[in-house]
Design a protein around this motif. Structure first.
Motif, PDB file in Angstrom:
ATOM      1  N   ILE A 184      25.056 -38.740  25.128  1.00  0.00           N
ATOM      2  CA  ILE A 184      26.433 -38.297  25.426  1.00  0.00           C
ATOM      3  C   ILE A 184      27.134 -39.338  26.290  1.00  0.00           C
ATOM      4  O   ILE A 184      28.312 -39.619  26.116  1.00  0.00           O
ATOM      5  N   ARG A 201      24.907 -39.903  16.309  1.00  0.00           N
ATOM      6  CA  ARG A 201      24.679 -38.508  16.669  1.00  0.00           C
ATOM      7  C   ARG A 201      25.947 -37.660  16.541  1.00  0.00           C
ATOM      8  O   ARG A 201      25.907 -36.468  16.343  1.00  0.00           O
ATOM      9  N   TRP A 202      27.069 -38.262  16.725  1.00  0.00           N
ATOM     10  CA  TRP A 202      28.331 -37.530  16.700  1.00  0.00           C
ATOM     11  C   TRP A 202      29.245 -38.083  15.609  1.00  0.00           C
ATOM     12  O   TRP A 202      30.300 -38.624  15.889  1.00  0.00           O
ATOM     13  N   PRO A 203      28.820 -37.904  14.373  1.00  0.00           N
ATOM     14  CA  PRO A 203      29.575 -38.574  13.319  1.00  0.00           C
ATOM     15  C   PRO A 203      31.044 -38.142  13.279  1.00  0.00           C
ATOM     16  O   PRO A 203      31.905 -38.913  12.887  1.00  0.00           O
ATOM     17  N   GLY A 204      31.327 -36.943  13.711  1.00  0.00           N
ATOM     18  CA  GLY A 204      32.724 -36.497  13.620  1.00  0.00           C
ATOM     19  C   GLY A 204      33.560 -36.976  14.798  1.00  0.00           C
ATOM     20  O   GLY A 204      34.768 -37.140  14.704  1.00  0.00           O
ATOM     21  N   SER A 251      59.973  -4.374  14.588  1.00  0.00           N
ATOM     22  CA  SER A 251      59.008  -3.511  15.270  1.00  0.00           C
ATOM     23  C   SER A 251      57.803  -4.320  15.742  1.00  0.00           C
ATOM     24  O   SER A 251      57.316  -4.144  16.861  1.00  0.00           O
ATOM     25  N   THR A 252      57.335  -5.227  14.899  1.00  0.00           N
ATOM     26  CA  THR A 252      56.195  -6.063  15.278  1.00  0.00           C
ATOM     27  C   THR A 252      56.538  -6.964  16.460  1.00  0.00           C
ATOM     28  O   THR A 252      55.738  -7.145  17.380  1.00  0.00           O
ATOM     29  N   ILE A 285      58.641  -6.361  18.815  1.00  0.00           N
ATOM     30  CA  ILE A 285      58.713  -5.571  20.044  1.00  0.00           C
ATOM     31  C   ILE A 285      57.311  -5.125  20.482  1.00  0.00           C
ATOM     32  O   ILE A 285      56.983  -5.162  21.664  1.00  0.00           O
ATOM     33  N   GLN A 286      56.468  -4.743  19.507  1.00  0.00           N
ATOM     34  CA  GLN A 286      55.080  -4.394  19.854  1.00  0.00           C
ATOM     35  C   GLN A 286      54.388  -5.537  20.576  1.00  0.00           C
ATOM     36  O   GLN A 286      53.575  -5.337  21.467  1.00  0.00           O
TER      37      GLN A 286
END
Lengths: 427, 299
Positions: free
Chosen positions: A5, A15-18, A96-97, A99-100
């Protein structure tokens, strides 16, 4: 393993291909974009953006007008406007959504307002309108926007219903003038229906879309009303008689289209009238606009047939509401004052084919002779009891149920009794 | 090994976040909403415990809607599977133009459900509809029928559309099932002198069981939850006489005098429970494991 790391050499590629530098750069870019979006949301002129929800009256005019108005508002130093144009079918659900989720709009356009006023969500008009704007409202519409004596529902536009008849079918049936009384009306409908070939005397839409409007016009002309004073009188004798009259049109005289209790207005009754199949229908100015554009049907516009001395028609008023939110009063006030500038409001109402709600608008629109029958009817038009929060439920109840009374075997009294019972219980 | 664990979490992160946001959070929010009371405007007015569930059971329309839903799901899935079995068999044969037919079959699937439903509204129309024009000119019907207005025909009209849009998916699932049956099984059957019908009943159907299960279960869930068809074809009819649980839920929340989000959320929870129970009951009766055993045993 954990050593890697800290060790960039081994970390990035194996180890961290992404998690290589490209990925990090993308992440950084995303963060930057998000930060930028937040910054933009703050608005150019100051203050957070305001959310404006407008119902979609027509594809051609609603968005262009409000978009342009919002841009002008921001250019004149107002905050950015989050404009949402929502179609009528889903606007109740979406609001209504909102305000909810505790994210109410700042400005809302709808056909009801009193439930929002009752729930304490709205500014009274005095807080968000300049006195000149307020005094410009036509009296009837200002009254129609009051909850417990205070104006909350600011009239945005209006419409009035009128009686449409097909001139060609009237001529073929030997009828010279539109009917004035209910008796004349039944005779006229019978004569037109007798022309045969699928011609229909009267198109009666009591399906869920707008049944409360069709019913209200007949109800008033039959001498009844929604309420007497503060009490609901939906199942009054006059109303039972009127609903029985409509059921007879369908089942005894057979002068309506098939299943009137299951026919909607727009894709049912109006469609049939536009196709030249129908002798008479209750319409409004946008229908006239469509008929003129298509040029297929020669029609006349008249007053409603009635049992009273003077015919009554339905006026419909839609509203703008200003939601109480922290620090939004000035921004909302500025926006409303911009809309209510006579040039702006009249431009939009004319484009949509509706009727004015202000004195100055009425003066300006008088010049248009095509609008004369509706403008003449406007002062005598009656409004639905939108000032009572219970109406928001009663309306839906009527839409869902009144059609059952005109179906074969329907019982007018039973349907109205149930509606009355629910109305009394509604809060 | 701690780094290893973090690594796994990093890779799973997006999926977990997606499941959390799209499945878990809405489910929790739904259950939460079902325990509350909401004003008609949507303002939360406090908790009511299980009161919404109790009120749901008292709704006079509930029995009718339950029966409608059972009929809607059972008949649409039943007819779809039967027709799809035939279609899949046909498309599994080699014939000129097969690729074209296979593509054409996808069309109802690819089209938006709302558009398809609107199209059928016009096809069924009493005055302008193609169906009445066809049937009256062929003298099948003496006069037009108001397919979407008559109580007797609404459900049938909706079911026909439901079947129409469910066919592509079901057929493809069954087609995949057919393709996975090895040819030598049929050869063996031929050598043993089995008739065509016996081959189909004794070989094809049992080997198709896994595909059939998938088709029935997924279709039942889709059809149960299908909103656009019932909503669009039934929008002219007053009351709840032809609603299914899903459109009933929407009407309770936004389109009827009830306008009650809490009550609708309670119905939403019941809907999830119902469909889960129905699927479990179905899998139990057809014995999911047996299907697998049959396949491996015979093949």
């Amino acid at each position: 393993m954990s050593r890697c790391i800290d060790d960039l050499e081994c970390g990035s590629s194996r180890r961290w291909p992404g998690l290589d530098t490209g990925w990090l750069r993308l992440l950084a870019a995303l963060v930057a974009v998000a930060a930028l979006a937040v910054a933009c949301d703050r608005g150019a002129g100051g203050g957070p953006a305001i959310t404006v929800v407008i119902a979609d009256y027509s594809k051609d005019h609603t968005r262009p007008f409000w978009q342009a108005l919002a841009e002008r508002y921001t250019k004149q130093g107002g905050p950015k406007v989050d404009l949402r144009i929502i179609d009528w079918n889903s606007i109740d659900q979406q609001v209504s959504t909102m305000i909810q989720n505790n994210q109410p709009p700042d400005v809302l356009n709808l056909n009801s307002f009193s439930s929002y006023a009752r729930d304490g969500l709205l500014y009274p008009a005095d807080d968000v309108l300049s006195p000149t704007t307020r005094d410009d409202f036509l009296e009837a519409f200002a009254r129609g926007g009051q909850y417990q004596g205070k104006l909350y529902g600011l009239p945005i536009l209006s419409s009035a219903r009128a009686f449409f008849y097909n001139r060609d079918l009237f001529a073929r049936a030997g009828l010279e003038t539109p009917p004035k009384t209910w008796n004349d009306f039944v005779q006229a409908a019978k004569k037109i229906q007798a022309l045969g070939g699928g011609v229909i005397g009267y198109a009666l839409p009591l399906g869920p879309e707008e049944a409360q409007a069709e019913w209200a016009i007949w109800m008033w002309n039959g001498g009844g009303d929604w309420k007497t004073g503060d009490a609901w009188t939906i199942n009054s004798e006059a109303n039972v008689r009127t609903l029985g009259f409509l059921a007879d049109l369908a089942n005894r005289h057979r002068v309506t289209q098939v299943n009137p209790g299951k026919t909607n207005r727009t894709d049912g009754a109006f469609q049939l009238f536009k196709d030249g199949k129908v002798g008479m229908v209750i319409g409004f100015s946008p229908l006239a606009k469509q008929l003129d554009a298509e040029g297929k049907v020669k029609y006349g516009v008249a007053e409603m047939p009635t049992t009273l001395d003077k015919p009554v028609t339905l006026g419909v008023e839609d509203y703008l509401m200003a939601f109480k939110k922290k620090d939004n009063r000035e921004a909302v006030k500025k926006f409303l004052d911009l809309y209510y500038q006579p040039d702006n409001i009249t431009k939009w109402i004319t484009a949509e084919g509706f009727l004015p709600v202000t004195k100055s608008g009425l003066e300006r629109m008088r010049a248009n002779s095509a609008l004369k029958p509706y403008l003449d009817a406007l002062p005598n038009a009656r409004l639905a009891p939108t000032t009572d929060p219970a109406w928001d439920r009663v309306k839906l109840d009527v839409q869902q149920n009144i059609g059952l009374a005109v179906q074969p075997g329907g019982n007018s009294k039973q349907v109205l009794d149930q509606l009355q019972q629910n109305a009394v219980a509604a809060k | 090994m701690r780094g290893r664990r973090w690594e796994a979490l990093l890779w799973l992160g997006p999926s977990l976040a997606l499941i959390g946001g799209v499945v878990f959070y809405p489910a929790v929010a739904l259950v939460g909403a079902s325990l509350g009371r909401y004003s008609i405007t949507g303002v939360y007015q406090g908790s009511v415990g299980a009161d919404n569930y109790a009120r749901l059971l008292q709704q006079p329309a509930l029995p009718v809607v339950l029966v409608n839903t059972a009929v809607w799901v059972a008949v649409v899935v039943g007819i779809t599977v039967v027709i799809s079995l035939g279609l899949a068999q046909l498309l599994n044969e080699d014939f000129p133009g097969r690729a074209l037919v296979r593509w054409a079959l996808i069309v109802p699937w690819a089209a938006s459900l709302i558009m398809t439903s609107k199209l059928f509204v016009w096809i069924y129309d009493y005055y302008f509809g193609a169906l009445n024009a066809l049937l009256t000119s062929l003298r099948v019907l003496p006069q037009p029928v108001d397919w979407l207005g008559e109580d007797a025909t609404v459900m049938g009209a909706m079911i026909a559309v439901g079947v129409f849009v469910s066919l592509p998916f079901t057929t493809y699932v069954l087609l995949a099932g057919l393709a996975s049956i090895p040819g030598d099984v049929y050869e063996a059957a031929r050598v043993d002198g089995a008739s065509r019908w016996a081959t189909y009943r004794r070989l094809t159907l049992p080997l198709l069981k896994p595909a059939l299960l998938v088709a029935v279960v997924l279709n039942a869930i889709y059809v149960f939850n299908s909103f656009p068809i019932v909503w669009t074809l039934n929008d002219r009819n007053p009351g709840f006489a032809h609603d299914t649980m899903v459109t009933y839920m929407y009407k309770i929340a936004f389109k009827s005098a009830l306008r009650d989000v809490g009550l609708a959320a309670a119905l939403g929870v019941v809907n999830v429970a119902l469909i889960l129970l129905a699927v479990l009951a179905y899998l139990r009766t057809v014995r999911w494991d047996d299907g697998d055993a049959a396949v491996s045993g015979r093949a």
